[in-house]
Write an enzyme that holds these catalytic residues in place. Structure first.
Site, PDB file in Angstrom:
ATOM      1  CG  HIS A 163      -1.880  -1.169   1.209  1.00 19.65           C
ATOM      2  ND1 HIS A 163      -2.969  -1.216   0.387  1.00 19.65           N
ATOM      3  CD2 HIS A 163      -1.871  -2.331   1.900  1.00 19.65           C
ATOM      4  CE1 HIS A 163      -3.599  -2.362   0.572  1.00 19.65           C
ATOM      5  NE2 HIS A 163      -2.948  -3.064   1.495  1.00 19.65           N
ATOM      6  CB  CYS A 164      -0.136   4.718  -0.765  1.00 21.79           C
ATOM      7  SG  CYS A 164       0.500   6.377  -0.904  1.00 21.79           S
ATOM      8  N   PRO A 165       2.886   4.369   0.786  1.00 22.36           N
ATOM      9  CG  PRO A 165       4.790   5.525   1.599  1.00 22.36           C
ATOM     10  CD  PRO A 165       3.547   4.748   2.046  1.00 22.36           C
TER      11      PRO A 165
END
Length: 76
Positions: free
Chosen positions: A14-16
């Site tokens: 997941h981000c980042p």
């Protein structure tokens, strides 16, 4: 199927993290080479798009295949 020099699988991250992994592999690549990035995080579309605009590394192709986002990014 499009041609690419490197493959980066960020599925499940997941981000980042997908963007950080992309930045890392681009440093190791030569100008003109293409990396295929696989991602499952929907936010990667925005992250990679903004990063491409800011750095000049163009996204050549982008599509979704069975829930996996595929990006082909050329190092400028």
């Amino acid at each position: 199927m499009h041609q690419y020099d490197h493959k980066l699988d960020t599925s499940g991250l997941h981000c980042p993290l997908p963007l950080l992994r992309l930045k890392k592999i681009l440093v190791e690549m030569d100008a003109g080479q293409v990396v295929r990035v696989l991602a499952t995080d929907p936010a990667s579309a925005l992250d990679f798009g903004v990063y491409s605009e800011q750095t000049g590394h163009p996204i050549l192709f982008q599509y979704e295949d069975d829930g996996v986002l595929n990006y082909y990014i050329r190092k400028s």
